[in-house]
Scaffold this active site. Structure first.
Site, mmCIF file in Angstrom:
data_model
loop_
_atom_site.group_PDB
_atom_site.id
_atom_site.type_symbol
_atom_site.label_atom_id
_atom_site.label_comp_id
_atom_site.label_asym_id
_atom_site.label_seq_id
_atom_site.Cartn_x
_atom_site.Cartn_y
_atom_site.Cartn_z
ATOM 1 N N TRP A 1 14.417 -29.462 -2.434
ATOM 2 C CA TRP A 1 15.134 -29.787 -3.659
ATOM 3 C C TRP A 1 13.923 -30.423 -4.608
ATOM 4 O O TRP A 1 13.618 -30.170 -5.840
ATOM 5 C CB TRP A 1 16.149 -30.710 -3.928
ATOM 6 C CG TRP A 1 16.596 -31.198 -5.247
ATOM 7 C CD1 TRP A 1 17.728 -30.384 -6.072
ATOM 8 C CD2 TRP A 1 16.274 -32.040 -6.144
ATOM 9 N NE1 TRP A 1 17.869 -30.933 -7.352
ATOM 10 C CE2 TRP A 1 16.837 -32.190 -7.340
ATOM 11 C CE3 TRP A 1 15.422 -33.216 -5.913
ATOM 12 C CZ2 TRP A 1 16.676 -33.032 -8.351
ATOM 13 C CZ3 TRP A 1 15.252 -34.077 -7.043
ATOM 14 C CH2 TRP A 1 15.826 -33.872 -8.049
ATOM 15 N N HIS A 2 13.053 -31.211 -3.887
ATOM 16 C CA HIS A 2 12.074 -31.722 -4.849
ATOM 17 C C HIS A 2 10.858 -30.914 -5.015
ATOM 18 O O HIS A 2 9.917 -31.225 -5.922
ATOM 19 C CB HIS A 2 11.193 -33.080 -3.793
ATOM 20 C CG HIS A 2 12.273 -34.322 -3.978
ATOM 21 N ND1 HIS A 2 13.340 -34.397 -3.209
ATOM 22 C CD2 HIS A 2 12.104 -35.345 -4.774
ATOM 23 C CE1 HIS A 2 13.962 -35.539 -3.314
ATOM 24 N NE2 HIS A 2 13.333 -36.245 -4.242
ATOM 25 N N GLY A 3 10.576 -29.908 -4.337
ATOM 26 C CA GLY A 3 9.517 -29.119 -4.725
ATOM 27 C C GLY A 3 9.467 -27.585 -3.751
ATOM 28 O O GLY A 3 9.842 -27.778 -2.729
ATOM 29 N N PHE B 1 10.165 -31.802 -10.718
ATOM 30 C CA PHE B 1 11.186 -31.555 -9.978
ATOM 31 C C PHE B 1 12.266 -30.913 -10.498
ATOM 32 O O PHE B 1 13.102 -30.229 -9.957
ATOM 33 C CB PHE B 1 11.382 -32.477 -9.166
ATOM 34 C CG PHE B 1 10.247 -33.436 -8.219
ATOM 35 C CD1 PHE B 1 9.354 -32.534 -7.819
ATOM 36 C CD2 PHE B 1 10.280 -34.746 -8.269
ATOM 37 C CE1 PHE B 1 8.455 -33.078 -7.038
ATOM 38 C CE2 PHE B 1 9.188 -35.278 -7.668
ATOM 39 C CZ PHE B 1 8.290 -34.256 -7.030
#
Length: 483
Positions: free
Chosen positions: A326-328, A483
């Site tokens: 989800w962060h990248g 993000f």
């Protein structure tokens, strides 16, 4: 528009004054003004991306209405899947399309296909898309589960989705908390507004004086890690731990404080995570809105820990890997998520994953015991080492950084890129950690002391710190905007 920019400090008083200056406005007009202000705030980066947030708002609003009117479970589930596919599809295209294309291209080359016709696209990631898609998706999920009734007020729903204090980097609000407040007429509260201003000041201090001042050193060390010994690389990692904490928790404080100015209470997002005694407690204190989102909408629906140890272990790895991704769109974030899953697993298997829930370090006393201090130190070291994969540009850089950290244990004196004294940074961090320890019992009360003179001194020092460290020419963005 950045919280730490001069533009925002012109924008906020204007919106605040108009918002409360027309206190006799009807609720819908009050919400409409807040919605317009939020669109101005978001469109300041790139007005073209307003179409995405408007589309996401319209789709999930209509899906909510559709699920309410549906009499058969099949139709309700169909509406839910439309919401899931739309939100995750939009997020996947803008954030992950190039990652999957490039990964597939590399895989084809490994299989012997030298030329690949797969194309990447020059896609600009819309700010905050990971946050508002999760917020609207949770709305549809809660309606499907019967936990929430859909609102028929489109203006109120659009305001919930785009509420500017938390729009671009959280907290990721739930409709069950935010929508009722938006659907209720707000009245001005001096005490609430004063608390909001205190949180904004504290958040700005963490962002400007802590995060941005450390960022110069962190950027230099990670960019030139091959030129430094282990002592400097350890320093770079420790400084990044405090940089990302000051940056993201600072944003959350400003967000919560700004919402208070408009009579709205947001959920807490950080609860002094570096005072955690194991990795489970860390995730009960770090980015709370995201970790609870994955718990409620992924971990529990997968079965949680109710269906045996094997499935529980599977579910733990799923949520941590998904959280990392989800962060990248980078393998480094998947590795980072996998590391935290591996660290969490022993705590879970020993039944210690809820040992410190709701309990602060020190048990109400001023000084913590030595065993808890050792646990805290161990957790901080493990979390800090894992940040290598979060901060590094790619796997090669992360592995190279750690390899040199442990392979070159020499000690050297680090010189600041701009010639500043390093001792000042150590003093600043030492005072910051000590102060956070003193206020660790309530993350919403950054200056909880009763003595008026002491409070005045603290406010004065915070303002002086902002003036000392603020660089009007940089307007350094918040880390989580990517993000």
């Amino acid at each position: 528009m950045l919280f730490n920019s001069l533009v925002f400090f012109i924008f906020l008083p204007i919106v605040f004054t108009i918002y409360w200056g027309f206190g006799r406005w009807k609720l819908k007009i009050q919400n409409l003004f807040l919605l317009v202000a939020s669109y101005v705030f978001y469109g300041w980066w790139d007005y073209r991306f307003l179409s995405l947030i408007m589309l996401s708002t319209l789709v999930d609003y209509l899906i909510g209405q559709g699920m309410e009117s549906a009499t058969r479970k099949f139709r309700r589930k169909a509406y839910l899947w439309i919401s899931i596919l739309f939100n995750l599809g939009m997020l996947g295209f803008f954030k992950y399309y190039n990652f999957f294309v490039e990964s597939l291209s590399v895989s084809l080359q490994l299989l012997g296909f030298q030329e690949s016709s797969l194309w990447t696209l020059n896609i600009l990631l819309p700010v905050g898309i990971s946050f508002y898609t999760f917020q609207t998706l949770s709305y549809s999920l809660d309606i499907y589960k019967g936990k929430l009734k859909p609102t028929r007020d489109f203006i109120a729903f659009a305001t919930f989705v785009s509420f500017f204090p938390q729009l671009v980097a959280g907290p990721i609000e739930r409709a069950s908390n935010l929508l009722p407040q938006i659907n209720t007429k707000r009245t001005f509260s001096y005490a609430q507004a004063a608390d909001g201003l205190k949180l904004i000041l504290w958040g700005l201090f963490k962002k400007v004086a802590i995060a941005d001042s450390l960022a110069v050193i962190v950027d230099d060390v990670f960019l030139n890690y091959a030129d430094y010994s282990g002592s400097t690389l350890a320093l770079g990692l420790i400084f990044f731990s405090f940089q990302i904490y000051g940056d993201f928790s600072g944003y959350s404080d400003i967000s919560i404080g700004t919402a208070k100015l408009f009579g709205i209470e947001l959920m807490s997002n950080f609860r002094f995570p570096y005072f955690s005694r194991n990795i489970s407690e860390f995730w009960h204190r770090w980015h709370v809105s995201l970790s609870t989102w994955f718990r409620d909408y992924l971990y529990i629906p997968l079965g949680g820990s109710r269906e045996g140890r094997v499935k529980a272990v599977r579910n733990i790895f799923i949520i941590f890997l998904v959280s990392g991704f989800w962060h990248g769109a980078n393998w480094t974030f998947l590795i980072w998520g996998g590391i935290h899953a591996s660290l969490y697993l022993p705590v879970f298997l020993m039944g210690k994953n809820r040992s410190y829930v709701g309990e602060h370090l020190g048990h109400g006393s001023l000084i913590t015991n030595f065993l808890d201090f050792l646990k805290l130190l161990q957790t901080f070291i493990l979390v800090t080492l894992s940040w290598t994969y979060f901060r590094a540009e790619n796997l090669a850089s992360a592995n190279g950084y750690l390899g040199r950290l442990f392979g070159n244990l020499g000690i050297e004196e680090y010189h600041h890129p701009r010639g500043y004294r390093m001792i000042d940074y150590f003093i600043l961090l030492g005072i910051f950690v000590l102060y956070e320890y003193l206020i660790r019992h309530n993350e919403r009360k950054p200056v909880p002391f009763r003595n008026k003179v002491l409070r005045l001194w603290i406010y004065t020092l915070l303002v002086l710190g902002l003036l000392l460290f603020y660089d009007s020419g940089s307007d350094r963005s918040f880390i989580y905007f990517q993000f």
